[in-house]
Design a protein around this motif. Structure first.
Motif, short mmCIF file in Angstrom:
data_model
loop_
_atom_site.label_atom_id
_atom_site.label_comp_id
_atom_site.label_asym_id
_atom_site.label_seq_id
_atom_site.Cartn_x
_atom_site.Cartn_y
_atom_site.Cartn_z
N LYS A 32 31.15 2.97 28.87
CA LYS A 32 30.66 2.93 30.32
C LYS A 32 29.21 2.98 31.10
O LYS A 32 28.78 3.83 29.80
CB LYS A 32 31.43 4.17 30.66
N ASN A 33 28.64 2.16 31.21
CA ASN A 33 26.97 2.56 31.92
C ASN A 33 26.29 2.17 31.00
O ASN A 33 24.79 2.71 30.90
CB ASN A 33 27.48 3.45 32.19
N ASN B 160 35.48 4.21 26.85
CA ASN B 160 34.40 5.29 27.43
C ASN B 160 33.66 5.77 26.79
O ASN B 160 32.04 6.13 27.59
CB ASN B 160 35.14 6.55 26.87
#
Length: 168
Positions: free
Chosen positions: A153-154, A150
């Motif tokens: 992400k990105n 999590n």
């Protein structure tokens, strides 16, 4: 990005796995990781993260076994015994299952460390994944795989995967 791990007879060296010598163990568990050479790290990489997962463990344990999670590694090769360098944040491996289900006492030197392969039935393939990230992740020692995913992400600039066999 490319990964290279030196193998012996096409297997992860015994020193980092089931047949590790006593000085490579903690409470009987192999806890000194193998070195990883990393090349072609993308420009803009601020930190690396790593996972080592045994998907061949599913028939034995019922789930993929997490052997190693680490984040916020320096942008360089991963040295043998990374934990001793104090340069990373360490996640919780699947020995946590024993703490939760069997009432064992938590021990970060075991539960938040590299735990070398110890396949009980046959040679297993261990999936080493290294992520190049454009940031340091907001994680504390003891994080779980879902948190690593999590928080990443990105921020993933590149991913490299290498399957490493280890003998039973």
């Amino acid at each position: 990005m490319k990964l290279n791990v030196t193998l012996e007879n096409q297997l992860l060296p015994d020193i980092y796995a089931k047949y590790a010598p006593d000085n490579y163990r903690t409470n009987g568990m192999p806890t000194v990781n193998f070195p990883v050479n990393i090349s072609d790290i993308p420009t803009g990489t601020i930190s690396l993260s790593v996972s080592l997962i045994d998907y061949d463990a599913v028939p034995v344990t019922g789930f993929p076994w997490i052997h190693w999670l680490a984040a916020n590694l320096p942008v360089t090769n991963i040295p043998e015994n990374l934990r001793a360098t104090g340069t990373a944040t360490f996640g919780t491996n699947s020995t946590w299952h024993n703490v939760q289900k069997m009432g064992e006492t938590a021990n970060p030197d075991i539960n938040q460390a590299y735990i070398g392969p110890m396949p009980p039935d046959k040679t297993h393939q261990y999936t080493l994944t290294v992520f190049a990230l454009d940031t340091k992740l907001d994680l504390q020692d003891g994080f779980f795989l879902n948190e690593l995913r999590n928080k990443s992400k990105n921020h993933v600039l590149a991913t490299a995967i290498l399957d490493l066999p280890a003998r039973a």
